[in-house]
Design a protein around this motif. Sequence first.
Motif, PDB file in Angstrom:
ATOM      1  N   GLU A  94       0.899  -1.400  -0.043  1.00 25.70           N
ATOM      2  CA  GLU A  94      -0.159  -0.127  -0.008  1.00 25.70           C
ATOM      3  C   GLU A  94       0.790   1.227  -0.065  1.00 25.70           C
ATOM      4  O   GLU A  94       0.687   2.171  -0.764  1.00 25.70           O
ATOM      5  N   MET A  95       1.933   1.134   0.771  1.00 26.71           N
ATOM      6  CA  MET A  95       3.001   2.115   0.762  1.00 26.71           C
ATOM      7  C   MET A  95       3.308   2.437  -0.564  1.00 26.71           C
ATOM      8  O   MET A  95       3.864   3.583  -1.055  1.00 26.71           O
ATOM      9  N   ASP A  96       3.788   1.549  -1.330  1.00 22.95           N
ATOM     10  CA  ASP A  96       4.132   1.806  -2.959  1.00 22.95           C
ATOM     11  C   ASP A  96       3.297   2.062  -3.940  1.00 22.95           C
ATOM     12  O   ASP A  96       3.753   2.521  -4.980  1.00 22.95           O
ATOM     13  N   SER A  97       2.138   2.106  -3.526  1.00 21.50           N
ATOM     14  CA  SER A  97       0.865   2.362  -4.371  1.00 21.50           C
ATOM     15  C   SER A  97       0.666   3.593  -4.702  1.00 21.50           C
ATOM     16  O   SER A  97      -0.298   4.153  -5.529  1.00 21.50           O
ATOM     17  N   ASN A  98       1.112   4.558  -3.937  1.00 22.55           N
ATOM     18  CA  ASN A  98       0.733   6.128  -4.271  1.00 22.55           C
ATOM     19  C   ASN A  98      -0.488   6.265  -3.819  1.00 22.55           C
ATOM     20  O   ASN A  98      -1.277   7.114  -4.425  1.00 22.55           O
TER      21      ASN A  98
END
Length: 239
Positions: A94-98
Amino acid sequence: MWRRLTAFSPRFLSSSSKLSHLLQVPAANGLKSWQGFCTEIHNQAEGGICSRKTTPFIAFVLGGPGSGKGTQCHRIVDNFGFTHISAGELLRKEMDSNSEYSAMIQKIMKEGAIAPSEVTVKLLRKAIESGENDRFLIDGFPRSEENRIAYEKIFGAEPNCVLFFDCPEDVMIKRVLNRNEGRLDDNEETVRARLKTFRAVSFPVIEYYAKKGKLYKIDGTGTEDEIFEQVYPIFSAFR
């Protein structure tokens, strides 16, 4: 040797019960609870968990960073056909999904703190709803009483069982620093912060499930094979 805990102290001591007693599965929150949950939620949304034809078997897996729970989850998957859901991995993705939560999760990861329960439970529910299996290992959750309460409120049920991998802190720190996975939170300062948080907020969760008779304490020291020898009979009993 693993042991089913029905009482808890800061030293994780428990009474010695016979194996047959330890492997009994409490049924108070079984099919009835999930049926009630499905009836209540069905009016709010179509599909999801409530469209499932079978009641999911949920196992929580707890332990500090480097306790070996992730490795053992993979072995449980291979031997017993569970679907492994890592709360930490869900948050990292989720952190990397913007998404709207990305910046907040990144800040939490760096500080070794706990993500808001609403965010974590939302991601867990999405993962379970989209899964085709009926047996799930939820790794690294609940990390706090707030997590636990949010899960039980939203899902309307408790887990079927809870594993706790107990391991000395120096062993956990050494394992994390040696795994070289390039994770944002795999540095000594953050690991120590995570362990401090785990001691402060996760022990009440462990105590809660010990009193419920659902907690299995696993000695997290030793080799992967030695640790799995403790895990295997637990899940064999649930077949």
